[in-house]
Write a protein that holds these residues in place. Structure first.
Motif, PDB file in Angstrom:
ATOM      1  N   LEU A   1       4.860  -4.047  -3.244  1.00  0.00           N
ATOM      2  CA  LEU A   1       5.703  -2.861  -3.066  1.00  0.00           C
ATOM      3  C   LEU A   1       6.645  -2.693  -4.261  1.00  0.00           C
ATOM      4  O   LEU A   1       6.861  -1.574  -4.734  1.00  0.00           O
ATOM      5  CB  LEU A   1       6.499  -2.942  -1.765  1.00  0.00           C
ATOM      6  N   GLN A   2       7.187  -3.786  -4.779  1.00  0.00           N
ATOM      7  CA  GLN A   2       8.038  -3.710  -5.977  1.00  0.00           C
ATOM      8  C   GLN A   2       7.234  -3.193  -7.163  1.00  0.00           C
ATOM      9  O   GLN A   2       7.724  -2.397  -7.960  1.00  0.00           O
ATOM     10  CB  GLN A   2       8.660  -5.068  -6.295  1.00  0.00           C
ATOM     11  N   ALA A   3       5.982  -3.616  -7.277  1.00  0.00           N
ATOM     12  CA  ALA A   3       5.117  -3.111  -8.354  1.00  0.00           C
ATOM     13  C   ALA A   3       4.898  -1.612  -8.205  1.00  0.00           C
ATOM     14  O   ALA A   3       4.987  -0.867  -9.189  1.00  0.00           O
ATOM     15  CB  ALA A   3       3.780  -3.852  -8.339  1.00  0.00           C
TER      16      ALA A   3
ATOM     17  N   TRP B   1      -2.552  -0.217 -11.566  1.00  0.00           N
ATOM     18  CA  TRP B   1      -2.586   0.509 -10.304  1.00  0.00           C
ATOM     19  C   TRP B   1      -3.968   0.393  -9.680  1.00  0.00           C
ATOM     20  O   TRP B   1      -4.102   0.442  -8.465  1.00  0.00           O
ATOM     21  CB  TRP B   1      -2.142   1.956 -10.485  1.00  0.00           C
ATOM     22  N   ARG B   2      -5.005   0.182 -10.491  1.00  0.00           N
ATOM     23  CA  ARG B   2      -6.356  -0.019  -9.948  1.00  0.00           C
ATOM     24  C   ARG B   2      -6.426  -1.273  -9.095  1.00  0.00           C
ATOM     25  O   ARG B   2      -7.131  -1.303  -8.081  1.00  0.00           O
ATOM     26  CB  ARG B   2      -7.380  -0.103 -11.072  1.00  0.00           C
ATOM     27  N   ASP B   3      -5.719  -2.333  -9.509  1.00  0.00           N
ATOM     28  CA  ASP B   3      -5.684  -3.568  -8.710  1.00  0.00           C
ATOM     29  C   ASP B   3      -5.091  -3.293  -7.327  1.00  0.00           C
ATOM     30  O   ASP B   3      -5.569  -3.809  -6.315  1.00  0.00           O
ATOM     31  CB  ASP B   3      -4.858  -4.651  -9.415  1.00  0.00           C
ATOM     32  N   ILE B   4      -4.044  -2.483  -7.304  1.00  0.00           N
ATOM     33  CA  ILE B   4      -3.397  -2.144  -6.034  1.00  0.00           C
ATOM     34  C   ILE B   4      -4.339  -1.311  -5.168  1.00  0.00           C
ATOM     35  O   ILE B   4      -4.497  -1.581  -3.969  1.00  0.00           O
ATOM     36  CB  ILE B   4      -2.063  -1.423  -6.279  1.00  0.00           C
ATOM     37  N   PHE B   5      -4.991  -0.326  -5.762  1.00  0.00           N
ATOM     38  CA  PHE B   5      -5.943   0.495  -4.998  1.00  0.00           C
ATOM     39  C   PHE B   5      -7.092  -0.343  -4.449  1.00  0.00           C
ATOM     40  O   PHE B   5      -7.534  -0.139  -3.318  1.00  0.00           O
ATOM     41  CB  PHE B   5      -6.493   1.627  -5.859  1.00  0.00           C
ATOM     42  N   ARG B   6      -7.599  -1.293  -5.240  1.00  0.00           N
ATOM     43  CA  ARG B   6      -8.670  -2.181  -4.768  1.00  0.00           C
ATOM     44  C   ARG B   6      -8.222  -2.960  -3.543  1.00  0.00           C
ATOM     45  O   ARG B   6      -8.972  -3.118  -2.589  1.00  0.00           O
ATOM     46  CB  ARG B   6      -9.088  -3.140  -5.880  1.00  0.00           C
ATOM     47  N   GLN B   7      -6.977  -3.442  -3.587  1.00  0.00           N
ATOM     48  CA  GLN B   7      -6.456  -4.214  -2.463  1.00  0.00           C
ATOM     49  C   GLN B   7      -6.316  -3.340  -1.221  1.00  0.00           C
ATOM     50  O   GLN B   7      -6.642  -3.770  -0.107  1.00  0.00           O
ATOM     51  CB  GLN B   7      -5.114  -4.855  -2.816  1.00  0.00           C
TER      52      GLN B   7
END
Length: 140
Positions: A95-97, A124-130
């Motif tokens: 969330l901080q990221a 942001w792609r890493d976050i979307f993948r998660q």
């Protein structure tokens, strides 16, 4: 969830005196969009694929490219790297990221440890993948 759980690591890095052809090769081989510029464990900067595209001749890769165009690959990393870095600690929350991505015009966050040494990179792609993984696991 902590950044360390979804960051990309290990990271392919370059040095300040590497030429842009090396960066180009890394982007082509690994399909990355960012590389960290380092000196040992010290983070010095970041280069994105967009930074590279702006720095080399637009005719690279076309039949009209000549020796002068190809010479743009001889520029050095230190000439185009982003130096004003916004980093995130590996123990910070995702969330901080997200907050950092929303507040700054950035597309990646170098991930550092408590000693400010680089340990990974988060896009942001890493976050979307998660998010996709979490949604898929709930659907089962």
């Amino acid at each position: 969830m902590k950044v360390s759980k979804i960051m990309s690591a290990p990271v392919v890095t370059v040095k300040m005196d590497d030429n842009l052809y090396r960066v180009h090769e890394i982007f082509q081989k690994h399909k990355f969009h960012h590389v960290l510029v380092v000196d040992g464990k010290t983070l010095l900067g970041v280069i994105s694929d967009r930074d590279l595209l702006k720095a080399v001749s637009a005719r690279i890769g076309s039949n009209s490219a000549d020796a002068r165009d190809m010479a743009s690959f001889q520029k050095k990393v230190y000439q185009i790297m982003s130096r004003n870095l916004i980093t995130i600690n590996l123990n910070d929350s995702v969330l901080q990221a997200v907050r950092l991505f929303n507040r700054h015009a950035i597309s990646c966050l170098p991930v550092v440890d408590d000693n400010k040494h680089w340990v990974g990179i988060l896009s942001w792609r890493d976050i979307f993948r998660q998010i996709e993984k979490m949604k898929d696991s709930r659907a089962c």
